[in-house]
Design an enzyme around this catalytic site. Structure first.
Site, PDB file in Angstrom:
ATOM      1  N   ALA A  84       0.849  -1.195   0.000  1.00 23.73           N
ATOM      2  CA  ALA A  84       0.000   0.000   0.000  1.00 23.73           C
ATOM      3  C   ALA A  84       0.879   1.237   0.000  1.00 23.73           C
ATOM      4  CB  ALA A  84      -0.889   0.023   1.245  1.00 23.73           C
ATOM      5  N   SER A  86       1.211   4.247   2.293  1.00 24.97           N
ATOM      6  CA  SER A  86       0.801   4.196   3.698  1.00 24.97           C
ATOM      7  C   SER A  86       0.934   5.509   4.476  1.00 24.97           C
ATOM      8  CB  SER A  86       1.621   3.119   4.421  1.00 24.97           C
ATOM      9  OG  SER A  86       2.975   3.520   4.534  1.00 24.97           O
ATOM     10  N   THR A 138      -6.317  -0.917   8.403  1.00 22.23           N
ATOM     11  CA  THR A 138      -5.944   0.028   9.448  1.00 22.23           C
ATOM     12  C   THR A 138      -7.160   0.464  10.255  1.00 22.23           C
ATOM     13  OG1 THR A 138      -5.236   2.330   9.715  1.00 22.23           O
ATOM     14  CG2 THR A 138      -6.075   1.752   7.570  1.00 22.23           C
ATOM     15  N   ASP A 139      -6.906   0.957  11.468  1.00 20.70           N
ATOM     16  CA  ASP A 139      -8.001   1.531  12.261  1.00 20.70           C
ATOM     17  C   ASP A 139      -8.458   2.879  11.698  1.00 20.70           C
ATOM     18  OD1 ASP A 139      -5.779   3.060  12.990  1.00 20.70           O
ATOM     19  OD2 ASP A 139      -6.017   2.775  15.151  1.00 20.70           O
ATOM     20  N   GLU A 140      -7.651   3.463  10.790  1.00 18.28           N
ATOM     21  CA  GLU A 140      -7.981   4.813  10.305  1.00 18.28           C
ATOM     22  C   GLU A 140      -9.255   4.834   9.464  1.00 18.28           C
ATOM     23  OE1 GLU A 140      -4.646   7.216   9.123  1.00 18.28           O
ATOM     24  OE2 GLU A 140      -3.254   6.013  10.308  1.00 18.28           O
ATOM     25  N   TYR A 164      -5.687   8.676   2.277  1.00 27.82           N
ATOM     26  CA  TYR A 164      -5.132   7.365   2.648  1.00 27.82           C
ATOM     27  C   TYR A 164      -6.227   6.468   3.231  1.00 27.82           C
ATOM     28  CZ  TYR A 164      -3.034   3.850   5.727  1.00 27.82           C
ATOM     29  OH  TYR A 164      -2.745   2.670   6.380  1.00 27.82           O
ATOM     30  N   LYS A 168      -7.983   2.979   1.798  1.00 22.81           N
ATOM     31  CA  LYS A 168      -7.969   1.705   2.524  1.00 22.81           C
ATOM     32  C   LYS A 168      -9.408   1.219   2.759  1.00 22.81           C
ATOM     33  CE  LYS A 168      -4.941  -0.324   4.025  1.00 22.81           C
ATOM     34  NZ  LYS A 168      -4.071  -1.387   3.434  1.00 22.81           N
TER      35      LYS A 168
HETATM   36  P1  NAD Z   1       5.141   0.829   3.997  1.00 25.48           P
HETATM   37  O1  NAD Z   1       4.825   2.094   3.282  1.00 25.48           O
HETATM   38  O2  NAD Z   1       6.301   0.808   4.945  1.00 25.48           O
HETATM   39  O3  NAD Z   1       5.370  -0.354   2.963  1.00 25.48           O
HETATM   40  C1  NAD Z   1       4.557  -0.540   1.838  1.00 25.48           C
HETATM   41  C2  NAD Z   1       5.248  -1.544   0.922  1.00 25.48           C
HETATM   42  O4  NAD Z   1       4.383  -1.764  -0.206  1.00 25.48           O
HETATM   43  C3  NAD Z   1       6.589  -1.047   0.373  1.00 25.48           C
HETATM   44  O5  NAD Z   1       7.544  -2.082   0.415  1.00 25.48           O
HETATM   45  C4  NAD Z   1       6.274  -0.682  -1.072  1.00 25.48           C
HETATM   46  O6  NAD Z   1       7.389  -0.826  -1.949  1.00 25.48           O
HETATM   47  C5  NAD Z   1       5.164  -1.682  -1.406  1.00 25.48           C
HETATM   48  N1  NAD Z   1       4.280  -1.189  -2.471  1.00 25.48           N
HETATM   49  C6  NAD Z   1       3.689   0.041  -2.577  1.00 25.48           C
HETATM   50  N2  NAD Z   1       2.969   0.107  -3.712  1.00 25.48           N
HETATM   51  C7  NAD Z   1       3.085  -1.105  -4.321  1.00 25.48           C
HETATM   52  C8  NAD Z   1       2.559  -1.662  -5.517  1.00 25.48           C
HETATM   53  N3  NAD Z   1       1.742  -0.954  -6.327  1.00 25.48           N
HETATM   54  N4  NAD Z   1       2.872  -2.932  -5.838  1.00 25.48           N
HETATM   55  C9  NAD Z   1       3.695  -3.661  -5.040  1.00 25.48           C
HETATM   56  N5  NAD Z   1       4.237  -3.186  -3.906  1.00 25.48           N
HETATM   57  C10 NAD Z   1       3.925  -1.923  -3.545  1.00 25.48           C
HETATM   58  O7  NAD Z   1       3.787   0.446   4.757  1.00 25.48           O
HETATM   59  P2  NAD Z   1       3.576  -0.295   6.157  1.00 25.48           P
HETATM   60  O8  NAD Z   1       3.587   0.723   7.225  1.00 25.48           O
HETATM   61  O9  NAD Z   1       4.472  -1.460   6.226  1.00 25.48           O
HETATM   62  O10 NAD Z   1       2.068  -0.785   5.990  1.00 25.48           O
HETATM   63  C11 NAD Z   1       1.780  -2.067   5.444  1.00 25.48           C
HETATM   64  C12 NAD Z   1       0.276  -2.275   5.442  1.00 25.48           C
HETATM   65  O11 NAD Z   1      -0.215  -2.197   6.778  1.00 25.48           O
HETATM   66  C13 NAD Z   1      -0.490  -1.221   4.643  1.00 25.48           C
HETATM   67  O12 NAD Z   1      -1.526  -1.871   3.951  1.00 25.48           O
HETATM   68  C14 NAD Z   1      -1.037  -0.278   5.695  1.00 25.48           C
HETATM   69  O13 NAD Z   1      -2.231   0.310   5.263  1.00 25.48           O
HETATM   70  C15 NAD Z   1      -1.270  -1.236   6.846  1.00 25.48           C
HETATM   71  N6  NAD Z   1      -1.200  -0.659   8.201  1.00 25.48           N
HETATM   72  C16 NAD Z   1      -0.136   0.113   8.565  1.00 25.48           C
HETATM   73  C17 NAD Z   1      -0.058   0.609   9.860  1.00 25.48           C
HETATM   74  C18 NAD Z   1       1.128   1.410  10.328  1.00 25.48           C
HETATM   75  O14 NAD Z   1       1.147   1.879  11.473  1.00 25.48           O
HETATM   76  N7  NAD Z   1       2.178   1.576   9.525  1.00 25.48           N
HETATM   77  C19 NAD Z   1      -1.087   0.337  10.776  1.00 25.48           C
HETATM   78  C20 NAD Z   1      -2.177  -0.449  10.349  1.00 25.48           C
HETATM   79  C21 NAD Z   1      -2.213  -0.947   9.066  1.00 25.48           C
HETATM   80  P1  TYD Z   2       2.212   9.114  11.548  1.00 21.27           P
HETATM   81  O1  TYD Z   2       3.412   8.376  12.068  1.00 21.27           O
HETATM   82  O2  TYD Z   2       2.326   9.837  10.254  1.00 21.27           O
HETATM   83  O3  TYD Z   2       1.002   8.068  11.549  1.00 21.27           O
HETATM   84  P2  TYD Z   2      -0.603   8.325  11.288  1.00 21.27           P
HETATM   85  O4  TYD Z   2      -0.811   9.659  10.719  1.00 21.27           O
HETATM   86  O5  TYD Z   2      -0.917   7.232  10.326  1.00 21.27           O
HETATM   87  O6  TYD Z   2      -1.250   8.144  12.623  1.00 21.27           O
HETATM   88  O7  TYD Z   2       1.791  10.182  12.644  1.00 21.27           O
HETATM   89  C1  TYD Z   2       1.454   9.807  13.956  1.00 21.27           C
HETATM   90  C2  TYD Z   2       0.929  11.045  14.649  1.00 21.27           C
HETATM   91  O8  TYD Z   2       2.002  11.969  14.805  1.00 21.27           O
HETATM   92  C3  TYD Z   2      -0.138  11.770  13.848  1.00 21.27           C
HETATM   93  O9  TYD Z   2      -1.083  12.309  14.760  1.00 21.27           O
HETATM   94  C4  TYD Z   2       0.623  12.887  13.160  1.00 21.27           C
HETATM   95  C5  TYD Z   2       1.709  13.213  14.158  1.00 21.27           C
HETATM   96  N1  TYD Z   2       2.995  13.708  13.595  1.00 21.27           N
HETATM   97  C6  TYD Z   2       3.590  14.858  14.131  1.00 21.27           C
HETATM   98  O10 TYD Z   2       3.054  15.512  15.046  1.00 21.27           O
HETATM   99  N2  TYD Z   2       4.788  15.254  13.613  1.00 21.27           N
HETATM  100  C7  TYD Z   2       5.405  14.579  12.596  1.00 21.27           C
HETATM  101  O11 TYD Z   2       6.493  15.006  12.135  1.00 21.27           O
HETATM  102  C8  TYD Z   2       4.789  13.386  12.074  1.00 21.27           C
HETATM  103  C9  TYD Z   2       5.425  12.611  10.951  1.00 21.27           C
HETATM  104  C10 TYD Z   2       3.577  12.988  12.614  1.00 21.27           C
END
Ligand code: NAD
Ligand code: TYD
Length: 370
Positions: A84, A86, A138-140, A164, A168
């Site tokens: 995704a 993300s 995601t919870d978002e 975003y 999702k």
């Molecule tokens: P990330 O951005 O770190 O990694 C995304 C990966 O997907 C990367 O390796 C990227 O190269 C690959 N990618 C992107 N577009 C692509 C495409 N078109 N084809 C193939 N590969 C592609 O994201 P993450 O934080 O590891 O999140 C992974 C999943 O978990 C996502 O679906 C996100 O919505 C979900 N998620 C993330 C969080 C969080 O806190 N990061 C929380 C809940 C759910």
């Molecule tokens: P983030 O890590 O981008 O995750 P998400 O927006 O998916 O929750 O941000 C976490 C929280 O921190 C969000 O409320 C935005 C805030 N934030 C800052 O205050 N400063 C920053 O530089 C960043 C990247 C995020």
């Protein structure tokens, strides 16, 4: 022995999942499909690359023909879909890739899996293959909460607020529809904010750790009182494991650690942890001489309030009662142990984050709206 296709396995959570899975299920075969966007990094998979049970394929999830050929070639019966776009901030400045990957990419995966697992065998007079499509969400998608609202359950109505989370949410609905309409065996998990090793440094926790080490401002959006519910990334992988092995097809499961923090408090906590690390390990002052902790000054002076994110969700909180009760899910890491491990990982892996910082991430930073 199972054959898994893991999309987005070179990203933060996907790579942690790959490590988790290969340690816990060494007989299984894993194929990672990843486009290696700015967020994908083969260094995240270095530890498993020589494993004969592991295959990496660079490619796009929107490429349905490629996905079909991988399903056939590797006899895949389980797909775990992480790929995704993300980052919420990027979705505000450039939503196109989010629509493309998160919605159309998921749709391409659904079409490919339906064709190979259901349509083709049935057209040949065979039963559909036993299979599972697990969608990582995601919870978002549930929107935002006030300070006193109850946490999100699986029954909370979807109300996404950013491009975003809207993309999702759309993908979650498509996954659900493919189960109800075509009988695809799907499960979905909606997880809260993750933290841990390999977290890309545009996200709050790694950004703050690295900026502290470089003596750079720690940007706090708005008043810093937005609340996020943080889970150690390996506990997300553990939750997905339980959903894959014990979850009911067609169901969704919330995954979270009951760990809400206001942004400003988590940033203060990280400042404190780094000061403690510098006090305990004198070599850090030589390694990171720019850090205020190296010269015994207060790290919190780097905290800088900046313009708020447009449409910034105030609070996320996950109620994981269903996953706890039905699957026996209890996170293994407390916040104290998880954040300590994370800080130590960033202190020990400067080469990893320096390489990321030297790459395309710098281009994005210069375009940021803050
Ligand atoms: P990330 O951005 O770190 O990694 C995304 C990966 O997907 C990367 O390796 C990227 O190269 C690959 N990618 C992107 N577009 C692509 C495409 N078109 N084809 C193939 N590969 C592609 O994201 P993450 O934080 O590891 O999140 C992974 C999943 O978990 C996502 O679906 C996100 O919505 C979900 N998620 C993330 C969080 C969080 O806190 N990061 C929380 C809940 C759910
Ligand atoms: P983030 O890590 O981008 O995750 P998400 O927006 O998916 O929750 O941000 C976490 C929280 O921190 C969000 O409320 C935005 C805030 N934030 C800052 O205050 N400063 C920053 O530089 C960043 C990247 C995020």
């Amino acid at each position: 022995m199972r054959n898994l296709l893991v999309t987005g396995g070179a990203g933060f959570i996907g790579a942690n999942f790959v490590h988790y899975w290969m340690e816990n299920y060494p007989d299984d075969r894993l194929v990672v499909l990843d486009a290696l966007t700015y967020a994908g990094n083969l260094a995240n998979l270095a530890a498993v690359q020589a494993n004969p049970h592991f295959t990496f394929v660079q490619g796009n999830i929107c490429d349905q023909a490629l996905v079909e050929s991988l399903l056939l070639q590797h006899e895949i019966t389980t797909l775990v879909h992480f790929a995704a776009e993300s980052h919420v901030d990027r979705s505000i400045t450039g939503p196109d890739e989010f629509i493309e990957t998160n919605i159309l990419g998921t749709y391409a995966l659904l079409k490919a899996t339906k064709k190979i697992w259901i349509d083709t065998p049935v057209s040949q007079g065979q039963p559909a293959l036993e299979h599972r499509f697990h969608h990582v969400s995601t919870d978002e998608v549930y929107g935002t909460l006030s300070a006193t609202d109850p946490a999100f359950t699986e029954a909370t109505a979807y109300a996404p607020n950013s491009p975003y989370s809207a993309s999702k949410a759309a993908s979650d609905h498509l996954v659900r529809a493919y189960h109800h309409t075509y009988g695809l065996a799907v499960t979905t998990s909606n997880c809260s904010n993750n933290y841990g090793p390999y977290h890309f440094p545009e996200k709050l926790i790694p950004l703050v750790i690295i900026n502290i080490l470089h003596n750079k401002p720690l940007p706090i959006y708005g008043d810093g009182m937005q609340i996020r519910d943080w889970l150690y990334v390996q506990d997300h992988a553990y939750g997905i494991d339980l959903v894959l092995n014990k979850g009911k097809v067609g169901e969704t499961y919330n995954i979270g650690g009951n760990n809400e923090w206001a942004n400003i408090n988590i940033v203060q906590e990280i400042c404190h942890l780094l000061e403690k690390a510098f006090a305990e390990d004198k070599t850090l002052a030589h390694k990171f001489p720019q850090a205020l902790a190296a010269i015994h000054q207060k790290t919190e002076t780097l905290i800088t309030y900046v313009k708020d994110r447009p449409g910034h969700d105030r609070r996320y909180a996950i109620d994981a009662t269903k996953t706890n009760n039905e699957l026996g899910y209890i996170p293994r890491e407390s916040f104290a142990t998880g954040i300590a491990k994370t800080v130590q990982w960033y202190l020990a892996n400067e080469a990893w984050w320096q390489a990321v910082m030297d790459g395309s991430y710098q281009d994005w930073l210069t375009q940021q709206y803050v």
